[in-house]
Design a protein around this motif. Structure first.
Motif, PDB file in Angstrom:
ATOM      1  N   ARG A 234      13.958  70.663  32.721  1.00  0.00           N
ATOM      2  CA  ARG A 234      12.755  70.935  33.497  1.00  0.00           C
ATOM      3  C   ARG A 234      11.643  69.923  33.187  1.00  0.00           C
ATOM      4  O   ARG A 234      10.856  69.562  34.050  1.00  0.00           O
ATOM      5  CB  ARG A 234      12.255  72.349  33.178  1.00  0.00           C
ATOM      6  CG  ARG A 234      11.196  72.854  34.126  1.00  0.00           C
ATOM      7  CD  ARG A 234      10.414  74.038  33.537  1.00  0.00           C
ATOM      8  NE  ARG A 234      11.239  75.114  33.045  1.00  0.00           N
ATOM      9  CZ  ARG A 234      11.658  76.148  33.799  1.00  0.00           C
ATOM     10  NH1 ARG A 234      11.329  76.227  35.065  1.00  0.00           N
ATOM     11  NH2 ARG A 234      12.403  77.093  33.250  1.00  0.00           N
TER      12      ARG A 234
ATOM     13  N   ASN B 144      13.035  66.424  22.377  1.00  0.00           N
ATOM     14  CA  ASN B 144      12.160  67.481  22.872  1.00  0.00           C
ATOM     15  C   ASN B 144      10.835  67.389  22.144  1.00  0.00           C
ATOM     16  O   ASN B 144      10.803  67.079  20.953  1.00  0.00           O
ATOM     17  CB  ASN B 144      12.811  68.849  22.621  1.00  0.00           C
ATOM     18  CG  ASN B 144      12.173  69.951  23.435  1.00  0.00           C
ATOM     19  OD1 ASN B 144      10.972  70.194  23.343  1.00  0.00           O
ATOM     20  ND2 ASN B 144      12.985  70.628  24.234  1.00  0.00           N
TER      21      ASN B 144
ATOM     22  N   VAL C 256      25.008  72.061  33.726  1.00  0.00           N
ATOM     23  CA  VAL C 256      25.826  72.292  32.539  1.00  0.00           C
ATOM     24  C   VAL C 256      25.474  73.668  31.993  1.00  0.00           C
ATOM     25  O   VAL C 256      24.304  74.011  31.897  1.00  0.00           O
ATOM     26  CB  VAL C 256      25.521  71.213  31.473  1.00  0.00           C
ATOM     27  CG1 VAL C 256      26.197  71.539  30.151  1.00  0.00           C
ATOM     28  CG2 VAL C 256      25.958  69.839  31.978  1.00  0.00           C
TER      29      VAL C 256
ATOM     30  N   SER D 273      20.026  70.789  33.285  1.00  0.00           N
ATOM     31  CA  SER D 273      19.894  72.219  33.006  1.00  0.00           C
ATOM     32  C   SER D 273      19.738  72.943  34.339  1.00  0.00           C
ATOM     33  O   SER D 273      19.474  72.330  35.374  1.00  0.00           O
ATOM     34  CB  SER D 273      18.663  72.485  32.141  1.00  0.00           C
ATOM     35  OG  SER D 273      17.491  72.270  32.920  1.00  0.00           O
TER      36      SER D 273
ATOM     37  N   SER E  49      15.286  73.022  26.663  1.00  0.00           N
ATOM     38  CA  SER E  49      14.879  73.886  25.536  1.00  0.00           C
ATOM     39  C   SER E  49      16.068  74.369  24.706  1.00  0.00           C
ATOM     40  O   SER E  49      15.933  74.597  23.507  1.00  0.00           O
ATOM     41  CB  SER E  49      14.079  75.081  26.062  1.00  0.00           C
ATOM     42  OG  SER E  49      14.866  75.827  26.966  1.00  0.00           O
TER      43      SER E  49
ATOM     44  N   LEU F 157       9.498  62.639  25.843  1.00  0.00           N
ATOM     45  CA  LEU F 157      10.660  61.959  26.415  1.00  0.00           C
ATOM     46  C   LEU F 157      10.254  60.750  27.245  1.00  0.00           C
ATOM     47  O   LEU F 157      11.015  59.795  27.365  1.00  0.00           O
ATOM     48  CB  LEU F 157      11.506  62.934  27.234  1.00  0.00           C
ATOM     49  CG  LEU F 157      10.990  63.411  28.604  1.00  0.00           C
ATOM     50  CD1 LEU F 157      11.483  62.504  29.730  1.00  0.00           C
ATOM     51  CD2 LEU F 157      11.446  64.825  28.849  1.00  0.00           C
TER      52      LEU F 157
ATOM     53  N   THR G  86      27.044  78.997  33.717  1.00  0.00           N
ATOM     54  CA  THR G  86      27.393  79.113  35.124  1.00  0.00           C
ATOM     55  C   THR G  86      27.550  77.747  35.776  1.00  0.00           C
ATOM     56  O   THR G  86      27.716  77.646  36.970  1.00  0.00           O
ATOM     57  CB  THR G  86      26.316  79.908  35.878  1.00  0.00           C
ATOM     58  OG1 THR G  86      25.055  79.346  35.556  1.00  0.00           O
ATOM     59  CG2 THR G  86      26.338  81.339  35.476  1.00  0.00           C
TER      60      THR G  86
ATOM     61  N   GLN H 164      22.406  80.089  27.593  1.00  0.00           N
ATOM     62  CA  GLN H 164      23.264  79.820  28.755  1.00  0.00           C
ATOM     63  C   GLN H 164      23.542  78.325  28.903  1.00  0.00           C
ATOM     64  O   GLN H 164      24.553  77.930  29.461  1.00  0.00           O
ATOM     65  CB  GLN H 164      22.610  80.344  30.040  1.00  0.00           C
ATOM     66  CG  GLN H 164      22.485  81.852  30.103  1.00  0.00           C
ATOM     67  CD  GLN H 164      21.193  82.359  29.493  1.00  0.00           C
ATOM     68  OE1 GLN H 164      20.349  81.581  29.056  1.00  0.00           O
ATOM     69  NE2 GLN H 164      21.038  83.671  29.444  1.00  0.00           N
ATOM     70  N   HIS H 165      22.626  77.511  28.423  1.00  0.00           N
ATOM     71  CA  HIS H 165      22.873  76.059  28.466  1.00  0.00           C
ATOM     72  C   HIS H 165      23.783  75.654  27.298  1.00  0.00           C
ATOM     73  O   HIS H 165      24.759  74.923  27.476  1.00  0.00           O
ATOM     74  CB  HIS H 165      21.564  75.269  28.416  1.00  0.00           C
ATOM     75  CG  HIS H 165      21.774  73.791  28.609  1.00  0.00           C
ATOM     76  ND1 HIS H 165      21.923  73.227  29.856  1.00  0.00           N
ATOM     77  CD2 HIS H 165      21.911  72.774  27.726  1.00  0.00           C
ATOM     78  CE1 HIS H 165      22.127  71.924  29.725  1.00  0.00           C
ATOM     79  NE2 HIS H 165      22.127  71.617  28.444  1.00  0.00           N
TER      80      HIS H 165
HETATM   81  C1  FAD Z   1      22.778  84.491  34.327  1.00  0.00           C
HETATM   82  C2  FAD Z   1      22.150  83.208  33.921  1.00  0.00           C
HETATM   83  C3  FAD Z   1      22.931  82.071  33.878  1.00  0.00           C
HETATM   84  C4  FAD Z   1      22.373  80.852  33.507  1.00  0.00           C
HETATM   85  N1  FAD Z   1      23.175  79.745  33.487  1.00  0.00           N
HETATM   86  C5  FAD Z   1      22.636  78.566  33.083  1.00  0.00           C
HETATM   87  C6  FAD Z   1      23.440  77.384  33.009  1.00  0.00           C
HETATM   88  O1  FAD Z   1      24.631  77.377  33.349  1.00  0.00           O
HETATM   89  N2  FAD Z   1      22.868  76.242  32.579  1.00  0.00           N
HETATM   90  C7  FAD Z   1      21.538  76.178  32.207  1.00  0.00           C
HETATM   91  O2  FAD Z   1      21.078  75.095  31.806  1.00  0.00           O
HETATM   92  N3  FAD Z   1      20.766  77.273  32.287  1.00  0.00           N
HETATM   93  C8  FAD Z   1      21.276  78.452  32.722  1.00  0.00           C
HETATM   94  N4  FAD Z   1      20.457  79.542  32.816  1.00  0.00           N
HETATM   95  C9  FAD Z   1      19.001  79.355  32.627  1.00  0.00           C
HETATM   96  C10 FAD Z   1      18.560  79.334  31.178  1.00  0.00           C
HETATM   97  O3  FAD Z   1      18.327  80.645  30.721  1.00  0.00           O
HETATM   98  C11 FAD Z   1      17.242  78.528  31.053  1.00  0.00           C
HETATM   99  O4  FAD Z   1      16.262  79.100  31.890  1.00  0.00           O
HETATM  100  C12 FAD Z   1      17.375  77.053  31.424  1.00  0.00           C
HETATM  101  O5  FAD Z   1      18.474  76.482  30.740  1.00  0.00           O
HETATM  102  C13 FAD Z   1      16.105  76.307  31.040  1.00  0.00           C
HETATM  103  O6  FAD Z   1      16.169  74.958  31.442  1.00  0.00           O
HETATM  104  P1  FAD Z   1      15.340  73.856  30.661  1.00  0.00           P
HETATM  105  O7  FAD Z   1      15.732  73.840  29.231  1.00  0.00           O
HETATM  106  O8  FAD Z   1      15.453  72.592  31.426  1.00  0.00           O
HETATM  107  O9  FAD Z   1      13.826  74.345  30.861  1.00  0.00           O
HETATM  108  P2  FAD Z   1      12.821  74.964  29.809  1.00  0.00           P
HETATM  109  O10 FAD Z   1      13.397  76.119  29.110  1.00  0.00           O
HETATM  110  O11 FAD Z   1      11.551  75.143  30.545  1.00  0.00           O
HETATM  111  O12 FAD Z   1      12.649  73.813  28.735  1.00  0.00           O
HETATM  112  C14 FAD Z   1      11.978  72.616  28.940  1.00  0.00           C
HETATM  113  C15 FAD Z   1      11.868  71.937  27.589  1.00  0.00           C
HETATM  114  O13 FAD Z   1      11.293  70.656  27.749  1.00  0.00           O
HETATM  115  C16 FAD Z   1      10.417  70.394  26.663  1.00  0.00           C
HETATM  116  N5  FAD Z   1       9.445  69.391  27.135  1.00  0.00           N
HETATM  117  C17 FAD Z   1       8.450  69.549  28.045  1.00  0.00           C
HETATM  118  N6  FAD Z   1       7.825  68.371  28.252  1.00  0.00           N
HETATM  119  C18 FAD Z   1       8.435  67.452  27.478  1.00  0.00           C
HETATM  120  C19 FAD Z   1       8.255  66.055  27.264  1.00  0.00           C
HETATM  121  N7  FAD Z   1       7.329  65.370  27.925  1.00  0.00           N
HETATM  122  N8  FAD Z   1       9.070  65.437  26.392  1.00  0.00           N
HETATM  123  C20 FAD Z   1      10.039  66.111  25.714  1.00  0.00           C
HETATM  124  N9  FAD Z   1      10.251  67.430  25.873  1.00  0.00           N
HETATM  125  C21 FAD Z   1       9.462  68.090  26.750  1.00  0.00           C
HETATM  126  C22 FAD Z   1       9.813  71.738  26.332  1.00  0.00           C
HETATM  127  O14 FAD Z   1       9.381  71.745  24.976  1.00  0.00           O
HETATM  128  C23 FAD Z   1      10.982  72.669  26.585  1.00  0.00           C
HETATM  129  O15 FAD Z   1      11.725  72.895  25.398  1.00  0.00           O
HETATM  130  C24 FAD Z   1      21.004  80.772  33.181  1.00  0.00           C
HETATM  131  C25 FAD Z   1      20.217  81.926  33.205  1.00  0.00           C
HETATM  132  C26 FAD Z   1      20.774  83.125  33.591  1.00  0.00           C
HETATM  133  C27 FAD Z   1      19.925  84.338  33.633  1.00  0.00           C
END
Ligand code: FAD
Ligand code: AMP
Lengths: 314, 249
Positions: free
Chosen positions: A205, A282, A245, A230, A263, A301, A248, A267-268
């Motif tokens: 994200r 991160n 990845v 993600s 993060s 990043l 799901t 699930q990831h």
């Molecule tokens: C049933 C179900 C199935 C799911 N299946 C999957 C799946 O298959 N795959 C999956 O990935 N997720 C899945 N999820 C979602 C999962 O729970 C998380 O919501 C998702 O993985 C979060 O994505 P993220 O880490 O990109 O975002 P976030 O959790 O928002 O993390 C973003 C990270 O970026 C960091 N960040 C922000 N800005 C910067 C910067 N400038 N430089 C460095 N770091 C920074 C933050 O510190 C944070 O740790 C599922 C959820 C459910 C309910």
């Protein structure tokens, strides 16, 4: 003796690497006879490829025009028909196998074990539950026919060098017409395939936009890596859905995995547990991804990734 | 009546970090938050949207599970399901048994569409919808990210490894929901009050003439192998050095 039927996954011309992994799983069942079935419109090339996999006893080629697209509703009756002579029916735990195998199992009145990560015997298997946070050992009675999907990240591909005979079988199983293929939109890419790549660079994200996500592609290109994402990055439209990845999305086991701005939700993480080396970048030192990372770097990043790319180019 | 049946299962909430019992007999569920399976909420949301577009008249939610699953069925009613069916059963329900049970309810309710989640996030089986479609001898469109109803057929886009595949299926049919199909609505307080008055039928497996065969025995439950604790590097130069040292560059 175990007689294992493996349903080959392919795109009409090439065998998918998942099939060689199913063969590896089947080979861990001592003394098993292993047949690979190729359902296609014209399966000559795919069958020839399957015949080279070490440990395969026979390749069964079933050509029908209806098999030009892998539709579970049409394949299942054909697989079930063949399966009568087998003790086990395996398919890969890819969307192909996940879609097809339970439909086969119901026709056979057989229980299915999903995502098997180890075959301890012909009747005892290990598989993950709760997004990989609890591994169960499951057993069935000898004599129970079982259907299984094989967790491909848990097995190395079986090597080539085999020369199994290819038998062409005629099929007159009645097929339904209620399900029709319309189209497929595949993101064409020259990059390595996410599921088989030895290096993967994933963005989350934090990338903030599809445009920013380009730095992930650029680092991946420098490393000769596949790109992953993600769920949050896919949902936000930064990356295509087939790059997800995780629980799901795709379960992968590369030599090297970069989680950038991800993060580390369970699930990831369940999708990358088998990666040899995990690198996390991160800005939050408390991010759960650092609990699984072999090498962590805390920081922004947007400065780190270009710097890294430059260093790797040198 | 144009009816959609939606299958919902109660599972350990997706935010809970599950722990394995020290004796290996299962996972700890005491005092842990239980919720509707997230994929089932998406399936239900899709059914509600189809009804709201006037393409269905009634949405019926069904669950198979212990008596206290009623709470999650009430949540489904609060989201907007018109009625609920509770097949009360303690203990394990293998996917084939779940599919047989749902099929019996289909025979009674005659839906034109049955929606399920693609997978229940406790056992991660990803089987029930496909088994149901198989037993029912009807089309299946799994891992759906888009559903369009067009009279007696539906067009469903599926998230598959290679990209996005579109199928045309004759109705009635089974569709299983993937994450990107929609974003489920939040339940509002007045809806919870209204849901208490909506019809909820309870029955047993025996009432439906189904017996719960259990053919897979779970002999052991273990935590996954832990990864070795890693290192934190201070900059990109150290990162590259660490990668070289591990021999991965
Ligand atoms: C049933 C179900 C199935 C799911 N299946 C999957 C799946 O298959 N795959 C999956 O990935 N997720 C899945 N999820 C979602 C999962 O729970 C998380 O919501 C998702 O993985 C979060 O994505 P993220 O880490 O990109 O975002 P976030 O959790 O928002 O993390 C973003 C990270 O970026 C960091 N960040 C922000 N800005 C910067 C910067 N400038 N430089 C460095 N770091 C920074 C933050 O510190 C944070 O740790 C599922 C959820 C459910 C309910
Ligand atoms: N006990 C149950 N009651 C109602 N629906 C169920 C039950 N078990 C499975 N399902 C449905 O089937 C889907 C797939 O479950 P599974 O095959 O167990 O991964 C779930 O998302 C539910 O929609």
């Amino acid at each position: 003796m175990a007689k294992i039927l493996i349903v080959a996954e392919h795109d009409g011309t090439r065998l998918n690497a998942s099939t060689a992994k199913c063969v590896s799983c089947a080979r861990s069942v001592a003394g098993a006879q292993i047949d690979v079935a190729v359902f296609a419109a014209d399966g000559a090339a795919v069958a020839a490829e399957a015949a080279k996999l070490a440990g395969v006893t026979r390749v069964l080629r079933i050509d029908r025009p209806e098999n030009s697209h892998a539709l579970a509703a049409l394949l299942a009756p054909q697989v079930a028909h063949l399966a009568a002579a087998y003790t086990h029916v395996f398919g890969p735990s890819t969307t192909f196998g996940k879609d097809l195998m339970p439909r086969v199992a119901a026709l056979l009145d057989a229980p299915q074990l999903s995502d098997i990560m180890a075959a301890e015997s012909a009747t005892r298997f290990r598989r993950p539950t709760y997004a990989g946070n609890a591994i169960v050992t499951a057993e069935v009675d000898p004599g129970t026919r079982i259907v299984a999907t094989v967790r491909i990240a848990s097995f190395e591909a079986t090597p080539g060098g085999g020369a199994a005979p290819v038998e062409t079988l005629a099929s007159d199983v009645a097929l339904p017409s209620h399900t029709r293929f319309v189209s497929i939109v595949a993101a064409k890419s020259d990059r390595p395939d996410l599921q088989s790549a030895s290096r993967v660079v994933s963005g989350g994200r934090a990338l903030g936009s599809a445009d920013n996500f380009k730095i992930i592609y650029s680092l991946a290109d420098r490393l000769g890596a596949a790109v992953g994402a993600s769920r949050a990055a896919v949902d936000a439209g930064f990356a295509a859905s087939d790059l997800q990845v995780g629980q799901t999305g795709k379960i992968i086991a590369p030599e090297l995995y970069f989680a950038i701005g991800i993060s580390g939700a369970i699930q990831h993480l369940t999708g990358i547990k088998d990666a040899r080396t995990i690198v996390a970048i991160n800005k939050d030192a408390e991010a759960p991804v650092f609990e699984v990372a072999d090498i962590g770097l805390v920081g922004d990043l947007f400065t780190i990734v270009p710097e890294l790319e430059k260093l790797l180019g040198a | 009546m144009k009816r959609i049946l939606v299958c919902v299962k109660r599972v350990v909430d997706f935010n809970v970090r599950i722990r394995v019992k020290p004796d290996g007999s299962g996972v700890i569920t005491d005092g842990i938050k239980l919720s509707l399976n997230p994929f089932d909420e998406i399936a239900l949301e899709e059914a509600l949207r189809i009804r709201e577009r006037g393409e269905a008249e009634e949405v019926v939610a069904i669950t198979i599970g212990p008596a206290d699953c009623q709470q999650q069925l009430r949540t489904a009613l609060a989201m907007g399901a018109d009625r609920a069916v509770h097949v009360v059963h303690d203990g394990v329900v293998e996917p084939l048994t779940a599919a047989r049970t749902i099929l019996k309810v289909i025979e009674k309710e005659q839906p034109f569409l049955v929606l399920l989640g693609k997978q229940a996030i406790d056992d991660d089986n990803n089987q029930t919808g496909q088994m149901l479609a198989s037993l029912w001898q009807r089309p299946q469109a799994t891992f759906a990210s888009k559903v369009e109803i067009a009279g007696t057929t539906a067009r469903v886009t599926r998230e598959i490894d290679a990209g996005l595949e579109t199928l045309e299926i004759d109705l009635p049919a089974v569709v299983t929901a993937d994450l990107r199909l929609n974003e489920p609505r939040y339940v509002k307080l007045p809806d919870i009050m209204k849901a208490k008055k909506k019809p909820l039928d309870s029955m047993s497996l025996a009432d439906l003439g189904v017996s719960a065969v259990s053919r897979v025995k779970i002999v052991k439950t273990e935590p996954p192998a832990q990864r070795q604790k890693g290192i934190i590097v201070k900059d990109t130069q150290e990162l590259v050095a660490a990668l070289r040292k591990r021999g991965v560059l």
